[in-house]
Design a protein around this motif. Structure first.
Motif, short mmCIF file in Angstrom:
data_model
loop_
_atom_site.label_atom_id
_atom_site.label_comp_id
_atom_site.label_asym_id
_atom_site.label_seq_id
_atom_site.Cartn_x
_atom_site.Cartn_y
_atom_site.Cartn_z
N ALA A 8 54.48 43.36 -17.36
CA ALA A 8 53.46 43.16 -16.32
C ALA A 8 52.28 42.37 -16.85
O ALA A 8 51.58 41.69 -16.09
N ASP A 12 54.25 37.11 -13.63
CA ASP A 12 53.59 37.20 -12.33
C ASP A 12 54.10 38.41 -11.54
O ASP A 12 53.34 39.03 -10.80
N GLU A 13 55.38 38.70 -11.68
CA GLU A 13 55.96 39.82 -10.94
C GLU A 13 57.02 40.50 -11.79
O GLU A 13 57.81 39.84 -12.47
N GLN A 109 52.86 52.05 -10.46
CA GLN A 109 52.56 51.81 -9.06
C GLN A 109 51.16 51.22 -8.87
O GLN A 109 50.90 50.52 -7.89
N GLY A 110 50.28 51.52 -9.82
CA GLY A 110 48.92 51.00 -9.73
C GLY A 110 48.80 49.55 -10.18
O GLY A 110 47.72 48.96 -10.06
N MET A 111 49.90 48.98 -10.72
CA MET A 111 49.87 47.58 -11.16
C MET A 111 50.27 46.69 -9.98
O MET A 111 51.33 46.86 -9.38
N GLN A 112 49.42 45.73 -9.65
CA GLN A 112 49.61 44.92 -8.46
C GLN A 112 50.86 44.06 -8.52
O GLN A 112 51.41 43.67 -7.47
N ASN A 113 51.32 43.73 -9.70
CA ASN A 113 52.47 42.82 -9.82
C ASN A 113 53.77 43.54 -10.16
O ASN A 113 54.73 42.92 -10.61
N ARG A 115 56.90 45.86 -8.67
CA ARG A 115 57.56 46.24 -7.42
C ARG A 115 58.82 47.05 -7.74
O ARG A 115 59.53 46.76 -8.70
#
Length: 430
Positions: A8, A12-13, A109-113, A115
């Motif tokens: 992460a 980017d993802e 889950q708190g990491m924006q990138n 999924r």
């Protein structure tokens, strides 16, 4: 999940593909049956986890997970005798596997990138026509009637466990057969949870009775989250604990630590015993292949599942995640072959140590060199000396916790203490 932290940071993802439902799950998952049993994170693994997820230990302690010191608050029995204890800073957090997973997952889950793709199977790899580059994976949702999808990626990390399909796929792609090695242990362990009515622990956090050739049954009895205790008891070469409660109790009664039996007879059981069989240790030697496709790396149990009695697997996975971070922070995508080599070097000392210990049991098949037989005698003498010398307990536990290499047990000062104790004990016995 350990691998996601460095990924992460660099990509980017990051997409986590898993066959189970993950989000919000608080108990053992179907895809992780061993999670119903005690899973130990050794001191070096706890340090690595804290490095990957800063303050995660404090969060888990605040949520009710106790801290323990491997040499100071664990009552170890070796060859039927307790080791001398000492505080050695070998701390880790004692949480049931599903609880640790939950805390780590919430951080992800708190990491924006990051999924999650839950309840998907990975059915194959996407590659270039010449199979030199992995471009992603083929996935299929587990719902009836779903169709295969293509998930493209710059990097595919196989952390799918012992059932990994990477060896098959690599052979089909022309990379050759992945060499495997291991030892047939015939291990079986059963676990039950309790709420105690008496206190067998005193100042201690855990009581661990280690199996030996003379008494090939062992147990880990430990305080855990939510005010409960876990008991995992085990036997090798088919001598497995019964899961019928009376037979389970009778098995526990034969252990070298009588206080475990006395505590569970007086306790409130919270569930019935459940058994997990572990026939063989396994190591896949991806690093021995002359080449690997770019864009694919293997980690964790997909590479190595050592004897679970030694609780090394989670720690080795965390150390591999740190190695992945080192490669990513160098500014380029991981080189598949170099990463496989790095994983091999991480595994080597732990694997060689525990595979050697496995062969101390006469019924376990394997080659015993004169050097190995000498090491077996030395380890038994060291463990005996550690029942009287807390300094030797610390040295031994630092190695067991993967903080120090096995060679630390052979330092001149350690050897001198062991030999001195052996001479004194022989003189007293005479």
């Amino acid at each position: 999940m350990f691998a996601v932290s460095p990924l992460a940071e660099a990509y980017d993802e990051v997409v986590i593909v898993d066959r189970d439902e993950l989000i919000g799950v608080r108990e053992a998952r179907r895809g992780s049956p061993q999670a119903r049993h005690i899973n130990g994170l050794l001191a070096r693994g706890a340090r690595a986890m804290e490095d990957l997820f800063p303050e995660i230990t404090a969060q888990m302690v605040a949520a009710g997970c106790p801290l323990t010191d491997l040499a100071g608050t664990v009552r170890w029995y070796f060859n039927g005798r307790p080791l001398r204890q000492t505080r050695a800073g070998l701390t880790n957090v004692a949480a049931r596997r599903p609880v640790m997973e939950l805390h780590l997952r919430e951080r992800l889950q708190g990491m924006q990138n990051v999924r999650f793709m839950e309840q998907y199977d990975i059915t194959g790899l996407l590659t270039t026509p010449d199979n030199t580059q992995v471009l992603g994976v083929k996935v299929q949702q587990k719902d009836k009637g779903s169709v295969e999808e293509h998930l493209k990626a710059d990097l595919v990390v196989d952390a799918s466990g012992r059932g990994s399909r990477s060896p098959v796929w690599l052979e089909q792609m022309g990379y050759g057969r992945v060499a495997e090695e291991g030892t047939k242990m015939g291990l079986g362990y059963a676990t039950r949870h309790y709420r105690l009515r008496s206190d067998p622990f005193g100042k201690d956090h855990s009581i661990i009775c280690v199996a030996s050739p003379q008494s090939p049954r062992g147990a880990i009895f430990t305080k855990t989250d939510s005010g409960t205790v876990e008991l995992t008891t085990y036997g090798i070469l088919g001598d497995h604990p019964p899961i019928e409660p009376e037979g389970f109790n009778s098995f526990v009664k034969t252990l070298a630590a009588p206080e475990i039996y006395e505590a569970i007879i007086d306790a409130e059981p919270l569930n019935d015993p459940v058994l997990f069989r572990f026939p063989t240790t396994m190591r896949r030697r991806f690093e021995l292949l002359p080449r690997l496709p770019e864009g694919l790396i293997m980690m964790g149990d997909a590479v190595c599942t050592p004897n679970p009695v030694f609780a090394q697997a989670q720690t080795l996975s965390a150390l591999q995640a740190l190695a992945l971070r080192d490669q990513l922070r160098a500014g380029s995508a991981p080189d598949s072959k170099k990463f496989a080599d790095a994983v091999g070097r991480i595994i080597d000392p732990a694997w060689e140590m525990t595979e050697g210990i496995n062969l101390s049991y006469p019924g376990v098949e394997g080659r015993r060199t004169p050097m190995l037989l000498m090491m077996h005698r030395y380890m038994k003498a060291l463990q005996a000396a550690a029942t009287r010398d807390a300094g030797l307990t610390e040295v031994f536990m630092r190695t067991a916790a993967l903080v120090d290499p096995p060679t630390a047990l052979m330092r001149p000062g350690v050897i001198w203490k062991v030999l001195r104790d052996a001479r004194q004990h022989a003189a007293e016995a005479a």
